[in-house]
Design a protein around this motif. Sequence first.
Motif, PDB file in Angstrom:
ATOM      1  N   ASN A   1      15.324  80.105  56.543  1.00 30.04           N
ATOM      2  CA  ASN A   1      16.335  81.059  57.744  1.00 30.04           C
ATOM      3  C   ASN A   1      16.515  82.193  58.445  1.00 30.04           C
ATOM      4  O   ASN A   1      16.239  82.470  58.900  1.00 30.04           O
ATOM      5  CB  ASN A   1      16.664  79.578  58.387  1.00 30.04           C
ATOM      6  CG  ASN A   1      16.815  79.359  59.564  1.00 30.04           C
ATOM      7  OD1 ASN A   1      16.304  80.457  60.512  1.00 30.04           O
ATOM      8  ND2 ASN A   1      17.897  78.043  60.090  1.00 30.04           N
ATOM      9  N   LEU A   2      17.892  82.540  57.574  1.00 34.09           N
ATOM     10  CA  LEU A   2      18.841  83.750  57.073  1.00 34.09           C
ATOM     11  C   LEU A   2      17.693  84.715  56.939  1.00 34.09           C
ATOM     12  O   LEU A   2      17.798  85.779  57.660  1.00 34.09           O
ATOM     13  CB  LEU A   2      19.779  83.684  55.882  1.00 34.09           C
ATOM     14  CG  LEU A   2      20.925  83.845  56.282  1.00 34.09           C
ATOM     15  CD1 LEU A   2      22.135  82.719  54.806  1.00 34.09           C
ATOM     16  CD2 LEU A   2      21.099  84.389  57.619  1.00 34.09           C
TER      17      LEU A   2
ATOM     18  N   GLU B   1      28.234  77.036  55.360  1.00 36.87           N
ATOM     19  CA  GLU B   1      28.760  76.434  57.340  1.00 36.87           C
ATOM     20  C   GLU B   1      27.228  75.629  57.859  1.00 36.87           C
ATOM     21  O   GLU B   1      27.361  74.802  58.396  1.00 36.87           O
ATOM     22  CB  GLU B   1      29.378  77.509  58.473  1.00 36.87           C
ATOM     23  CG  GLU B   1      29.758  78.096  58.333  1.00 36.87           C
ATOM     24  CD  GLU B   1      31.259  77.038  58.566  1.00 36.87           C
ATOM     25  OE1 GLU B   1      30.932  75.645  58.445  1.00 36.87           O
ATOM     26  OE2 GLU B   1      32.788  77.181  58.383  1.00 36.87           O
ATOM     27  N   MET B   2      26.243  76.989  57.137  1.00 37.59           N
ATOM     28  CA  MET B   2      25.213  75.769  57.948  1.00 37.59           C
ATOM     29  C   MET B   2      24.992  74.754  56.782  1.00 37.59           C
ATOM     30  O   MET B   2      23.713  74.350  57.661  1.00 37.59           O
ATOM     31  CB  MET B   2      24.418  77.302  58.031  1.00 37.59           C
ATOM     32  CG  MET B   2      24.413  78.544  58.731  1.00 37.59           C
ATOM     33  SD  MET B   2      23.421  79.616  58.136  1.00 37.59           S
ATOM     34  CE  MET B   2      21.888  79.702  59.656  1.00 37.59           C
TER      35      MET B   2
ATOM     36  N   ASN C   1      20.184  95.270  58.126  1.00 36.77           N
ATOM     37  CA  ASN C   1      21.237  94.682  59.586  1.00 36.77           C
ATOM     38  C   ASN C   1      22.394  95.023  59.095  1.00 36.77           C
ATOM     39  O   ASN C   1      22.914  95.098  60.338  1.00 36.77           O
ATOM     40  CB  ASN C   1      21.168  93.716  59.719  1.00 36.77           C
ATOM     41  CG  ASN C   1      19.219  93.253  60.390  1.00 36.77           C
ATOM     42  OD1 ASN C   1      18.571  94.084  61.529  1.00 36.77           O
ATOM     43  ND2 ASN C   1      18.894  91.661  60.357  1.00 36.77           N
ATOM     44  N   TYR C   2      23.180  94.666  57.770  1.00 37.07           N
ATOM     45  CA  TYR C   2      24.029  94.705  58.465  1.00 37.07           C
ATOM     46  C   TYR C   2      24.490  96.434  57.788  1.00 37.07           C
ATOM     47  O   TYR C   2      25.444  96.759  58.185  1.00 37.07           O
ATOM     48  CB  TYR C   2      24.720  94.560  56.608  1.00 37.07           C
ATOM     49  CG  TYR C   2      25.429  93.345  56.605  1.00 37.07           C
ATOM     50  CD1 TYR C   2      26.793  92.646  57.644  1.00 37.07           C
ATOM     51  CD2 TYR C   2      23.934  92.211  56.698  1.00 37.07           C
ATOM     52  CE1 TYR C   2      26.837  91.832  57.360  1.00 37.07           C
ATOM     53  CE2 TYR C   2      25.475  90.521  56.603  1.00 37.07           C
ATOM     54  CZ  TYR C   2      26.363  90.043  56.619  1.00 37.07           C
ATOM     55  OH  TYR C   2      26.767  88.725  57.482  1.00 37.07           O
TER      56      TYR C   2
ATOM     57  N   TYR D   1      24.659  87.519  62.091  1.00 35.28           N
ATOM     58  CA  TYR D   1      25.671  87.574  60.895  1.00 35.28           C
ATOM     59  C   TYR D   1      26.032  89.620  60.680  1.00 35.28           C
ATOM     60  O   TYR D   1      27.674  89.837  60.759  1.00 35.28           O
ATOM     61  CB  TYR D   1      26.007  86.729  59.832  1.00 35.28           C
ATOM     62  CG  TYR D   1      25.486  85.436  60.270  1.00 35.28           C
ATOM     63  CD1 TYR D   1      26.564  84.612  61.814  1.00 35.28           C
ATOM     64  CD2 TYR D   1      25.045  84.754  58.954  1.00 35.28           C
ATOM     65  CE1 TYR D   1      26.103  83.740  60.929  1.00 35.28           C
ATOM     66  CE2 TYR D   1      24.780  82.887  59.321  1.00 35.28           C
ATOM     67  CZ  TYR D   1      25.432  82.815  60.256  1.00 35.28           C
ATOM     68  OH  TYR D   1      25.338  81.399  60.797  1.00 35.28           O
ATOM     69  N   PRO D   2      24.985  90.070  60.623  1.00 37.03           N
ATOM     70  CA  PRO D   2      25.421  91.510  60.802  1.00 37.03           C
ATOM     71  C   PRO D   2      25.835  92.223  61.463  1.00 37.03           C
ATOM     72  O   PRO D   2      26.992  93.031  61.792  1.00 37.03           O
ATOM     73  CB  PRO D   2      23.764  92.110  60.208  1.00 37.03           C
ATOM     74  CG  PRO D   2      23.332  90.593  59.616  1.00 37.03           C
ATOM     75  CD  PRO D   2      24.080  89.312  60.429  1.00 37.03           C
TER      76      PRO D   2
ATOM     77  N   TYR E   1      28.596  80.398  62.245  1.00 38.69           N
ATOM     78  CA  TYR E   1      28.102  79.096  62.658  1.00 38.69           C
ATOM     79  C   TYR E   1      27.906  78.737  63.758  1.00 38.69           C
ATOM     80  O   TYR E   1      27.419  78.746  64.401  1.00 38.69           O
ATOM     81  CB  TYR E   1      27.970  78.715  61.472  1.00 38.69           C
ATOM     82  CG  TYR E   1      26.909  77.259  61.582  1.00 38.69           C
ATOM     83  CD1 TYR E   1      25.495  77.136  61.516  1.00 38.69           C
ATOM     84  CD2 TYR E   1      27.832  76.080  61.469  1.00 38.69           C
ATOM     85  CE1 TYR E   1      24.477  76.742  61.616  1.00 38.69           C
ATOM     86  CE2 TYR E   1      26.201  75.440  61.729  1.00 38.69           C
ATOM     87  CZ  TYR E   1      25.202  75.414  61.717  1.00 38.69           C
ATOM     88  OH  TYR E   1      23.952  74.963  62.135  1.00 38.69           O
TER      89      TYR E   1
ATOM     90  N   ASN F   1      29.771  82.020  55.614  1.00 40.18           N
ATOM     91  CA  ASN F   1      28.483  81.492  56.922  1.00 40.18           C
ATOM     92  C   ASN F   1      27.175  80.350  56.732  1.00 40.18           C
ATOM     93  O   ASN F   1      26.923  79.558  56.984  1.00 40.18           O
ATOM     94  CB  ASN F   1      27.662  82.488  57.787  1.00 40.18           C
ATOM     95  CG  ASN F   1      28.478  83.689  58.413  1.00 40.18           C
ATOM     96  OD1 ASN F   1      28.781  82.920  59.540  1.00 40.18           O
ATOM     97  ND2 ASN F   1      28.490  84.857  57.977  1.00 40.18           N
TER      98      ASN F   1
ATOM     99  N   ILE G   1      17.872  91.573  55.957  1.00 39.81           N
ATOM    100  CA  ILE G   1      19.747  91.085  56.112  1.00 39.81           C
ATOM    101  C   ILE G   1      20.468  92.430  56.106  1.00 39.81           C
ATOM    102  O   ILE G   1      21.849  92.726  56.264  1.00 39.81           O
ATOM    103  CB  ILE G   1      20.705  89.786  55.375  1.00 39.81           C
ATOM    104  CG1 ILE G   1      19.235  88.804  55.187  1.00 39.81           C
ATOM    105  CG2 ILE G   1      21.654  89.620  56.274  1.00 39.81           C
ATOM    106  CD1 ILE G   1      19.520  88.447  57.128  1.00 39.81           C
TER     107      ILE G   1
ATOM    108  N   LEU H   1      26.766  80.622  66.938  1.00 43.28           N
ATOM    109  CA  LEU H   1      25.035  80.958  66.493  1.00 43.28           C
ATOM    110  C   LEU H   1      24.265  79.326  67.181  1.00 43.28           C
ATOM    111  O   LEU H   1      23.932  79.346  68.165  1.00 43.28           O
ATOM    112  CB  LEU H   1      25.108  80.532  65.503  1.00 43.28           C
ATOM    113  CG  LEU H   1      22.765  80.352  64.844  1.00 43.28           C
ATOM    114  CD1 LEU H   1      22.916  82.034  65.180  1.00 43.28           C
ATOM    115  CD2 LEU H   1      22.865  80.123  63.156  1.00 43.28           C
TER     116      LEU H   1
ATOM    117  N   ALA I   1      20.089  83.818  63.112  1.00 45.10           N
ATOM    118  CA  ALA I   1      21.113  84.175  61.971  1.00 45.10           C
ATOM    119  C   ALA I   1      21.311  85.075  61.040  1.00 45.10           C
ATOM    120  O   ALA I   1      22.604  86.029  61.186  1.00 45.10           O
ATOM    121  CB  ALA I   1      21.340  82.663  61.140  1.00 45.10           C
ATOM    122  N   GLY I   2      20.453  85.566  60.820  1.00 49.34           N
ATOM    123  CA  GLY I   2      20.410  86.918  60.047  1.00 49.34           C
ATOM    124  C   GLY I   2      20.179  87.780  60.842  1.00 49.34           C
ATOM    125  O   GLY I   2      20.605  89.660  60.173  1.00 49.34           O
ATOM    126  N   THR I   3      20.253  87.827  62.191  1.00 51.26           N
ATOM    127  CA  THR I   3      20.875  88.885  63.015  1.00 51.26           C
ATOM    128  C   THR I   3      22.280  89.210  63.477  1.00 51.26           C
ATOM    129  O   THR I   3      22.725  89.977  63.557  1.00 51.26           O
ATOM    130  CB  THR I   3      19.963  88.783  64.322  1.00 51.26           C
ATOM    131  OG1 THR I   3      18.293  88.485  63.961  1.00 51.26           O
ATOM    132  CG2 THR I   3      20.225  90.558  65.126  1.00 51.26           C
TER     133      THR I   3
END
Lengths: 334, 112
Positions: A51-52, A34-35, A61-62, B53-54, B34, A31, A58, B37, B49-51
């Motif tokens: 940005n992530l 890709e960005m 969130n996982y 992907y998970p 991506y 990911n 993160i 997104l 993105a951080g929300t």
Amino acid sequence: MKNYIDKYVFAVTKRLPENQREEVKKDLESNIYEMLSENPSDLEIDEVLHNLGNPRVIAQNYLGEQKHVIDPLFYNDYITTLKIVLIIFGCIAVLATTLDSLINVGDLSIFEIFVQMISNIFGSLFDSLFICFSIVTLVFWGMSQPKSKEKILKNWKLKDLPDIAKPDKVTINRISIIIEFMIVSIISIFFIIVLMFYSNKIGWYENSQLVVTIFSADVIKAIVPYLIISLVLDMIVYLMKIKYLKYNVKMVVIHAISQLLGLTAFVVLINHPDFINVGFIDYLSTYVNMSYQEISYIIEQVIVVITIVAIVSVCIDLISHIVKLYKTKKKETN
Amino acid sequence: MEENHIVDSLIIELRRGTQIMIVLNALKKEAYGYQLLQTLNDLGVNIEAGTLYPLLRRLENQGLLESTWDTSESRPRKFYQLSDLGFEVLDQLKEAWLLIHEEMAILFKENK
């Protein structure tokens, strides 16, 4: 700079369970790339990673729903139980240590005994609080496990509901505290004056003639300064009570120092081998027709009882002050 | 300031539930992270993105999404697509959402 991508991914995966790490790493790396463009600049990498978001977030969130050591449902009860248990066992530790250090005084000055007692109190307080904290936490951790949690939450009965709490009265009544202040001052000052100037007048009189004194004046005079310091501190506490009309930390601390100092001085005084005049015991034994040893033994027993009563009552007094302080604080935060 | 903060966090709270529906709906057609997104951002859906992907991974773990790795390109890509279970769940969510929407519409009408 590619290094930073690896580091970022690692910062996320190290916070995850081991069996998910490899998969998330692959996922996240793909990911991120890709960005980015084909040959990304440092600035670009920085921007994309920011940005992530923060790796902690993160990772969170996982993980999805967070796991708690103590389930939020039990958290309030956990804190309340912790407070009650820590206060009770803290008090027991203070009481037991005070008793222990005052009974095994040995050949030390009052100051040394006092310092040693304080350090012993802190030592045992720390130990007992640590053990209590561990046990309570362990119990609530057990309760928070899914199986026991479900059982506890399902089986609740109406009769287990708590009684409605009555509002606590923790403010101080000014009139009654002033009266108490006067009585305590008068009695204490009288007591100290007697000890300082008239200890050699307390004794056995026959036909208004002093035959033998009861107490040894030298021992008493060495103790009196400590009793005066304790009294002065106590007066300060009374004045604070009259001024603020509620309990505060400073007041309770000064009160505790005053009480412990006074208690140490008093206990050392009455347990001093020369406190009771030898001549007096001698005289008494002929008068009541008992042996010197028998009288000494009785006096020793009486002193032990007085010592224990003094220590216990001071401890109860300290505990009641701490409880009132705690209730005051609790009321203020509500 | 304080009021803005409350409103912001409440809106985030409201959106959280809809995000799952949006993502599931978008993945009726296969897509990689991506790409999804960008599709969502083009549609005006504000998801980070951080929300995302998970979230994709969690939905996959729940069996609502299926994934395949495409290694034909220079960089491997993980493609996600709605599973059969995902389709069922999405339908039910849609129904529930429409019901909520109706209820809210009636409620706010009465309040006027």
